[in-house]
Design a protein around this motif. Structure first.
Motif, PDB file in Angstrom:
ATOM      1  N   GLY A 129      -6.024  43.452  -5.981  1.00  0.00           N
ATOM      2  CA  GLY A 129      -7.380  43.777  -5.572  1.00  0.00           C
ATOM      3  C   GLY A 129      -7.843  45.123  -6.067  1.00  0.00           C
ATOM      4  N   THR A 130      -9.141  45.291  -6.059  1.00  0.00           N
ATOM      5  CA  THR A 130      -9.741  46.592  -6.345  1.00  0.00           C
ATOM      6  C   THR A 130     -10.742  46.886  -5.228  1.00  0.00           C
ATOM      7  OG1 THR A 130     -10.868  47.943  -8.027  1.00  0.00           O
ATOM      8  CG2 THR A 130     -11.554  45.635  -7.868  1.00  0.00           C
ATOM      9  N   LEU A 131     -10.658  48.093  -4.673  1.00  0.00           N
ATOM     10  CA  LEU A 131     -11.441  48.433  -3.488  1.00  0.00           C
ATOM     11  C   LEU A 131     -12.841  48.893  -3.864  1.00  0.00           C
ATOM     12  CD1 LEU A 131     -11.632  48.955  -0.422  1.00  0.00           C
ATOM     13  CD2 LEU A 131     -10.665  51.232  -0.850  1.00  0.00           C
ATOM     14  N   VAL A 132     -13.821  48.294  -3.215  1.00  0.00           N
ATOM     15  CA  VAL A 132     -15.212  48.715  -3.331  1.00  0.00           C
ATOM     16  C   VAL A 132     -15.656  49.222  -1.972  1.00  0.00           C
ATOM     17  CG1 VAL A 132     -17.585  47.947  -3.732  1.00  0.00           C
ATOM     18  CG2 VAL A 132     -15.724  47.101  -5.194  1.00  0.00           C
ATOM     19  N   THR A 133     -16.128  50.447  -1.937  1.00  0.00           N
ATOM     20  CA  THR A 133     -16.618  51.042  -0.703  1.00  0.00           C
ATOM     21  C   THR A 133     -18.076  51.432  -0.882  1.00  0.00           C
ATOM     22  OG1 THR A 133     -14.418  51.947  -0.222  1.00  0.00           O
ATOM     23  CG2 THR A 133     -16.273  52.867   1.005  1.00  0.00           C
ATOM     24  N   VAL A 134     -18.924  50.888  -0.033  1.00  0.00           N
ATOM     25  CA  VAL A 134     -20.352  51.191  -0.085  1.00  0.00           C
ATOM     26  C   VAL A 134     -20.684  52.044   1.139  1.00  0.00           C
ATOM     27  CG1 VAL A 134     -22.686  50.280  -0.267  1.00  0.00           C
ATOM     28  CG2 VAL A 134     -20.755  48.997  -1.224  1.00  0.00           C
ATOM     29  N   SER A 135     -20.965  53.294   0.885  1.00  0.00           N
ATOM     30  CA  SER A 135     -21.177  54.222   1.993  1.00  0.00           C
ATOM     31  C   SER A 135     -21.952  55.428   1.507  1.00  0.00           C
ATOM     32  CB  SER A 135     -19.835  54.660   2.576  1.00  0.00           C
ATOM     33  OG  SER A 135     -20.019  55.651   3.574  1.00  0.00           O
ATOM     34  N   ASP A 187     -20.896  44.977   1.849  1.00  0.00           N
ATOM     35  CA  ASP A 187     -20.186  44.556   0.638  1.00  0.00           C
ATOM     36  C   ASP A 187     -18.851  45.292   0.496  1.00  0.00           C
ATOM     37  OD1 ASP A 187     -23.349  44.520  -1.009  1.00  0.00           O
ATOM     38  OD2 ASP A 187     -22.198  42.774  -0.363  1.00  0.00           O
ATOM     39  N   THR A 188     -18.593  46.254   1.363  1.00  0.00           N
ATOM     40  CA  THR A 188     -17.326  46.977   1.327  1.00  0.00           C
ATOM     41  C   THR A 188     -16.170  46.013   1.550  1.00  0.00           C
ATOM     42  OG1 THR A 188     -18.291  49.055   2.078  1.00  0.00           O
ATOM     43  CG2 THR A 188     -15.936  48.726   2.492  1.00  0.00           C
ATOM     44  N   ALA A 189     -15.236  45.998   0.611  1.00  0.00           N
ATOM     45  CA  ALA A 189     -14.128  45.050   0.673  1.00  0.00           C
ATOM     46  C   ALA A 189     -13.177  45.322  -0.478  1.00  0.00           C
ATOM     47  CB  ALA A 189     -14.638  43.608   0.585  1.00  0.00           C
ATOM     48  N   VAL A 190     -12.011  44.715  -0.389  1.00  0.00           N
ATOM     49  CA  VAL A 190     -11.131  44.624  -1.545  1.00  0.00           C
ATOM     50  C   VAL A 190     -11.547  43.372  -2.306  1.00  0.00           C
ATOM     51  CG1 VAL A 190      -8.774  44.361  -2.356  1.00  0.00           C
ATOM     52  CG2 VAL A 190      -9.253  45.803  -0.362  1.00  0.00           C
ATOM     53  N   TYR A 191     -11.822  43.533  -3.578  1.00  0.00           N
ATOM     54  CA  TYR A 191     -12.266  42.426  -4.422  1.00  0.00           C
ATOM     55  C   TYR A 191     -11.095  41.951  -5.281  1.00  0.00           C
ATOM     56  CZ  TYR A 191     -17.110  43.103  -3.074  1.00  0.00           C
ATOM     57  OH  TYR A 191     -18.282  43.170  -2.360  1.00  0.00           O
ATOM     58  N   TYR A 192     -10.883  40.636  -5.272  1.00  0.00           N
ATOM     59  CA  TYR A 192      -9.782  40.032  -6.010  1.00  0.00           C
ATOM     60  C   TYR A 192     -10.326  39.140  -7.123  1.00  0.00           C
ATOM     61  CZ  TYR A 192      -6.976  41.304  -1.920  1.00  0.00           C
ATOM     62  OH  TYR A 192      -6.346  41.984  -0.903  1.00  0.00           O
ATOM     63  N   CYS A 193      -9.729  39.271  -8.283  1.00  0.00           N
ATOM     64  CA  CYS A 193     -10.004  38.349  -9.377  1.00  0.00           C
ATOM     65  C   CYS A 193      -9.126  37.114  -9.189  1.00  0.00           C
ATOM     66  CB  CYS A 193      -9.697  39.038 -10.703  1.00  0.00           C
ATOM     67  SG  CYS A 193     -10.093  38.058 -12.158  1.00  0.00           S
ATOM     68  N   VAL A 194      -9.698  35.932  -9.340  1.00  0.00           N
ATOM     69  CA  VAL A 194      -8.975  34.689  -9.076  1.00  0.00           C
ATOM     70  C   VAL A 194      -9.257  33.672 -10.169  1.00  0.00           C
ATOM     71  CG1 VAL A 194      -8.972  35.011  -6.577  1.00  0.00           C
ATOM     72  CG2 VAL A 194     -10.865  33.797  -7.666  1.00  0.00           C
ATOM     73  N   SER A 195      -8.369  32.700 -10.292  1.00  0.00           N
ATOM     74  CA  SER A 195      -8.576  31.670 -11.304  1.00  0.00           C
ATOM     75  C   SER A 195      -7.871  30.377 -10.931  1.00  0.00           C
ATOM     76  CB  SER A 195      -8.077  32.163 -12.664  1.00  0.00           C
ATOM     77  OG  SER A 195      -8.444  31.269 -13.691  1.00  0.00           O
ATOM     78  N   ASP A 196      -8.165  29.350 -11.717  1.00  0.00           N
ATOM     79  CA  ASP A 196      -7.577  28.019 -11.556  1.00  0.00           C
ATOM     80  C   ASP A 196      -8.020  27.366 -10.252  1.00  0.00           C
ATOM     81  OD1 ASP A 196      -4.205  26.567 -11.788  1.00  0.00           O
ATOM     82  OD2 ASP A 196      -6.211  25.696 -11.949  1.00  0.00           O
ATOM     83  N   PHE A 197      -9.294  27.042 -10.205  1.00  0.00           N
ATOM     84  CA  PHE A 197      -9.858  26.312  -9.082  1.00  0.00           C
ATOM     85  C   PHE A 197     -11.176  25.699  -9.553  1.00  0.00           C
ATOM     86  CE2 PHE A 197     -13.334  29.209  -7.793  1.00  0.00           C
ATOM     87  CZ  PHE A 197     -13.013  30.324  -8.543  1.00  0.00           C
ATOM     88  N   PRO A 198     -11.621  24.634  -8.890  1.00  0.00           N
ATOM     89  CA  PRO A 198     -12.909  24.045  -9.269  1.00  0.00           C
ATOM     90  C   PRO A 198     -14.049  24.979  -8.895  1.00  0.00           C
ATOM     91  CG  PRO A 198     -11.568  22.494  -8.023  1.00  0.00           C
ATOM     92  CD  PRO A 198     -10.938  23.843  -7.863  1.00  0.00           C
ATOM     93  N   CYS A 199     -14.842  25.357  -9.870  1.00  0.00           N
ATOM     94  CA  CYS A 199     -15.987  26.236  -9.627  1.00  0.00           C
ATOM     95  C   CYS A 199     -17.194  25.354  -9.314  1.00  0.00           C
ATOM     96  CB  CYS A 199     -16.236  27.103 -10.861  1.00  0.00           C
ATOM     97  SG  CYS A 199     -17.655  28.204 -10.712  1.00  0.00           S
TER      98      CYS A 199
END
Length: 122
Positions: A115-121, A88-100
């Motif tokens: 983005g906001t970085l999440v590091t699982v370690s 799950d380690t990744a840069v997470y981006y908040c996004v909008s304006d798309f068909p969910c």
């Protein structure tokens, strides 16, 4: 129009973390909103979204571990992540304006936050 994400950090495998994203310039009932992530050396992938009718969808890789929710009064969406894995380690981006909808590999958001970085370690 802006999306401001926060809440990333370092967490041990099996732990939990909550990301937040506050929208400005539009209200959450205007567009679907959600999260993408990009792991090192990999392409961006859709993680979760919440639609205008509060319908929610998740990538198979996070289903039953992640929960998306929104607080319209705060114009903020949250991603509660549990049972975190090193993958799950990744840069997470908040996004909008798309068909969910359920097909996360076809999501194509028009609005991206930083983005906001999440590091699982351990």
């Amino acid at each position: 129009v802006q999306l401001q994400a926060s809440g990333g950090g370092l967490v041990q495998p099996g732990g939990s973390l909550r990301l937040s994203c506050t929208a400005s310039g539009f209200t959450l009932d205007s567009y679907a909103i959600g999260w993408f992530r990009q792991a090192p050396g990999k392409e961006r992938e859709g993680v979760s979204c919440i639609g205008s009718s509060d319908s929610t969808h998740y990538a198979d890789s996070v289903k039953d571990r992640f929960t998306i929710s929104s607080d319209n009064a705060k114009n903020t969406v949250y991603l509660q992540m549990s049972s975190l894995k090193p993958e799950d380690t990744a840069v997470y981006y908040c996004v909008s304006d798309f068909p969910c909808h359920p097909y996360s590999d076809t999501w194509n958001p028009y609005i991206w936050g930083q983005g906001t970085l999440v590091t699982v370690s351990s």
